[in-house]
Design an enzyme around this catalytic site. Sequence first.
Site, PDB file in Angstrom:
ATOM      1  N   ASN A  36     -19.020 -27.180   1.768  1.00 17.38           N
ATOM      2  CA  ASN A  36     -17.667 -26.735   1.407  1.00 17.38           C
ATOM      3  C   ASN A  36     -17.463 -26.697  -0.114  1.00 17.38           C
ATOM      4  OD1 ASN A  36     -17.462 -29.396   0.711  1.00 17.38           O
ATOM      5  ND2 ASN A  36     -15.993 -29.959   2.323  1.00 17.38           N
ATOM      6  N   PHE A  78     -26.571 -34.013   5.222  1.00 19.68           N
ATOM      7  CA  PHE A  78     -26.183 -34.768   4.025  1.00 19.68           C
ATOM      8  C   PHE A  78     -24.674 -34.840   3.861  1.00 19.68           C
ATOM      9  CE2 PHE A  78     -30.366 -33.066   2.884  1.00 19.68           C
ATOM     10  CZ  PHE A  78     -30.998 -34.198   2.399  1.00 19.68           C
ATOM     11  N   ALA A  79     -23.946 -33.804   4.327  1.00 19.02           N
ATOM     12  CA  ALA A  79     -22.520 -33.686   4.006  1.00 19.02           C
ATOM     13  C   ALA A  79     -21.766 -34.976   4.317  1.00 19.02           C
ATOM     14  CB  ALA A  79     -21.920 -32.524   4.802  1.00 19.02           C
ATOM     15  N   THR A 122     -27.867 -44.994   4.897  1.00 20.05           N
ATOM     16  CA  THR A 122     -27.799 -45.812   3.685  1.00 20.05           C
ATOM     17  C   THR A 122     -28.047 -47.290   3.964  1.00 20.05           C
ATOM     18  OG1 THR A 122     -26.198 -46.662   2.058  1.00 20.05           O
ATOM     19  CG2 THR A 122     -25.287 -45.807   4.075  1.00 20.05           C
ATOM     20  N   TYR A 146     -17.339 -47.206   4.117  1.00 17.67           N
ATOM     21  CA  TYR A 146     -18.434 -46.249   3.893  1.00 17.67           C
ATOM     22  C   TYR A 146     -19.640 -46.623   4.768  1.00 17.67           C
ATOM     23  CZ  TYR A 146     -22.489 -44.104   1.697  1.00 17.67           C
ATOM     24  OH  TYR A 146     -23.667 -43.437   1.486  1.00 17.67           O
ATOM     25  N   PHE A 174     -32.028 -46.509  -0.297  1.00 15.96           N
ATOM     26  CA  PHE A 174     -31.529 -47.535  -1.207  1.00 15.96           C
ATOM     27  C   PHE A 174     -30.869 -46.787  -2.375  1.00 15.96           C
ATOM     28  CE2 PHE A 174     -32.397 -51.750   0.558  1.00 15.96           C
ATOM     29  CZ  PHE A 174     -32.739 -51.307   1.814  1.00 15.96           C
ATOM     30  N   HIS A 194     -22.400 -44.007 -10.670  1.00 14.05           N
ATOM     31  CA  HIS A 194     -23.740 -44.598 -10.592  1.00 14.05           C
ATOM     32  C   HIS A 194     -24.263 -45.045 -11.957  1.00 14.05           C
ATOM     33  CE1 HIS A 194     -23.689 -42.180  -6.777  1.00 14.05           C
ATOM     34  NE2 HIS A 194     -23.906 -43.408  -6.372  1.00 14.05           N
ATOM     35  N   ARG A 287     -18.219 -56.075 -10.051  1.00 12.34           N
ATOM     36  CA  ARG A 287     -17.539 -55.056  -9.245  1.00 12.34           C
ATOM     37  C   ARG A 287     -17.496 -55.570  -7.807  1.00 12.34           C
ATOM     38  NH1 ARG A 287     -20.236 -49.141  -9.181  1.00 12.34           N
ATOM     39  NH2 ARG A 287     -21.680 -50.223  -7.816  1.00 12.34           N
TER      40      ARG A 287
HETATM   41  N1  UFG Z   1     -23.337 -50.740 -12.451  1.00 19.33           N
HETATM   42  C1  UFG Z   1     -22.889 -51.168 -13.686  1.00 19.33           C
HETATM   43  N2  UFG Z   1     -22.154 -50.289 -14.426  1.00 19.33           N
HETATM   44  C2  UFG Z   1     -21.869 -49.013 -14.011  1.00 19.33           C
HETATM   45  C3  UFG Z   1     -22.339 -48.591 -12.750  1.00 19.33           C
HETATM   46  C4  UFG Z   1     -23.069 -49.482 -11.997  1.00 19.33           C
HETATM   47  O1  UFG Z   1     -23.128 -52.306 -14.086  1.00 19.33           O
HETATM   48  O2  UFG Z   1     -21.202 -48.265 -14.741  1.00 19.33           O
HETATM   49  C5  UFG Z   1     -24.150 -51.670 -11.630  1.00 19.33           C
HETATM   50  C6  UFG Z   1     -23.531 -51.969 -10.290  1.00 19.33           C
HETATM   51  O3  UFG Z   1     -22.656 -53.057 -10.381  1.00 19.33           O
HETATM   52  C7  UFG Z   1     -24.767 -52.232  -9.434  1.00 19.33           C
HETATM   53  C8  UFG Z   1     -25.844 -51.342 -10.061  1.00 19.33           C
HETATM   54  O4  UFG Z   1     -25.379 -51.026 -11.349  1.00 19.33           O
HETATM   55  O5  UFG Z   1     -25.152 -53.559  -9.591  1.00 19.33           O
HETATM   56  C9  UFG Z   1     -26.055 -50.066  -9.289  1.00 19.33           C
HETATM   57  O6  UFG Z   1     -24.801 -49.446  -9.075  1.00 19.33           O
HETATM   58  P1  UFG Z   1     -24.637 -47.955  -8.520  1.00 19.33           P
HETATM   59  O7  UFG Z   1     -23.165 -47.663  -8.485  1.00 19.33           O
HETATM   60  O8  UFG Z   1     -25.519 -47.040  -9.282  1.00 19.33           O
HETATM   61  O9  UFG Z   1     -25.220 -48.043  -7.049  1.00 19.33           O
HETATM   62  P2  UFG Z   1     -24.778 -49.002  -5.859  1.00 19.33           P
HETATM   63  O10 UFG Z   1     -25.879 -49.988  -5.699  1.00 19.33           O
HETATM   64  O11 UFG Z   1     -23.424 -49.548  -5.982  1.00 19.33           O
HETATM   65  O12 UFG Z   1     -24.620 -47.931  -4.699  1.00 19.33           O
HETATM   66  C10 UFG Z   1     -25.677 -47.422  -3.981  1.00 19.33           C
HETATM   67  C11 UFG Z   1     -25.314 -46.039  -3.452  1.00 19.33           C
HETATM   68  C12 UFG Z   1     -24.164 -46.125  -2.478  1.00 19.33           C
HETATM   69  C13 UFG Z   1     -24.512 -47.101  -1.425  1.00 19.33           C
HETATM   70  C14 UFG Z   1     -24.846 -48.419  -2.024  1.00 19.33           C
HETATM   71  C15 UFG Z   1     -25.253 -49.413  -0.996  1.00 19.33           C
HETATM   72  O13 UFG Z   1     -24.969 -45.209  -4.522  1.00 19.33           O
HETATM   73  O14 UFG Z   1     -23.938 -44.863  -1.921  1.00 19.33           O
HETATM   74  O15 UFG Z   1     -25.932 -48.258  -2.913  1.00 19.33           O
HETATM   75  O16 UFG Z   1     -25.163 -50.701  -1.495  1.00 19.33           O
HETATM   76  F1  UFG Z   1     -23.461 -47.293  -0.592  1.00 19.33           F
END
Ligand code: UFG
Length: 335
Positions: A36, A78-79, A122, A146, A174, A194, A287
């Site tokens: 979309n 994927f959507a 995930t 999620y 992951f 991310h 976070r």
């Molecule tokens: N982080 C920071 N600063 C930022 C962004 C992230 O310190 O600006 C840290 C987060 O706290 C985390 C690590 O970097 O410790 C990775 O964070 P991301 O947001 O890149 O990824 P996540 O591990 O939170 O998320 C990923 C996927 C999600 C999924 C999740 C499952 O992107 O879709 O893993 O735990 F749900």
Amino acid sequence: MSKGAILVTGGAGYIGSHTVRMLAEEAGYEVVVIDNLVFGHRDALISEGVTLVEADIADAASVEDVFSRYKIDGVVHFAAFCFVGESVTDPLKYYANNTAAPLTILKAMRAHGCDKFILSSTCATYGDPQDIPMPETHRQEPINPYGHSKLMLERILKDCDEAYGIRSVRLRYFNASGCSPDGVIGEDHEPETHLIPNVLRAVKGEIGPMTVFGSDYPTADGTCIRDYIHVVDLARAHVRALNYLENDGESFSCNLGTGKGASVKEVIDAAEAVTGKRVPLQYGERREGDPPELIADSTLAKDLLGWEAEITDIKTIIESAWAWMNGDKGGKYKD
Ligand code: UFG
């Protein structure tokens, strides 16, 4: 017998577009994308011959039309929405889009006799980690909507196999990261949450200093550890999973990771080595919902799909993300 087409939902998104490119250019499939374009980008579909149907998967008439018009042999799905924080404040949005909307696809598959489904799932379906590395037998108790929205779809797929013979491979990623090493397609999320793109955007001065979320975790350097898996390795896993189902493989779920962790600080150090610049940063609070460490045990993917991550070095992952940010598109699609 000629192969039918592969339908890729969300194929104009980050992981979807890398998979579409591999399916079309390396594996020689005819590919139909339904997207979309809410988060996907038309420009991310660069391979010749790929058809884009601009529609929402929740729109049953559009989905039916795709299945009537093309001979769909398999679906790579994927959507979905993927912002963990937003899923907490607006869970209905996630259950509607991630859990309910794919039912239109499954109904059309059933009606048209299509029996192969690859799910983008995930590690968030596991919830708080008990064992590191995490095997697929780890308990699945998500800690946010999620994760629940994806786990429910995994359940639905098991039932659809049982009842209708729709076989599925559920791939639990992951931390998807990196971009096509030639810098031609990549990651362009808005908002971007991310770690790696935010670190690189901070280096380029596109955003202010990035925030390290917490430095008091029970890890060696106090920051969170994640298993960063390159998007091209992920794409290859989807092609392998499709081949596996084509060869009459039975349904299963598996992890996709490198089995190696990198801390936030290690990611920052690697980004400084790759870019030759300092990363402007500040330290902030933890976070909510971030576990200290997530690492995949991907033995099952190796055993059943013959898949293993080829890129296991965080610097190589960051180099590819940096190539995309400095390529012709500058890390941003036009639409
Ligand atoms: N982080 C920071 N600063 C930022 C962004 C992230 O310190 O600006 C840290 C987060 O706290 C985390 C690590 O970097 O410790 C990775 O964070 P991301 O947001 O890149 O990824 P996540 O591990 O939170 O998320 C990923 C996927 C999600 C999924 C999740 C499952 O992107 O879709 O893993 O735990 F749900």
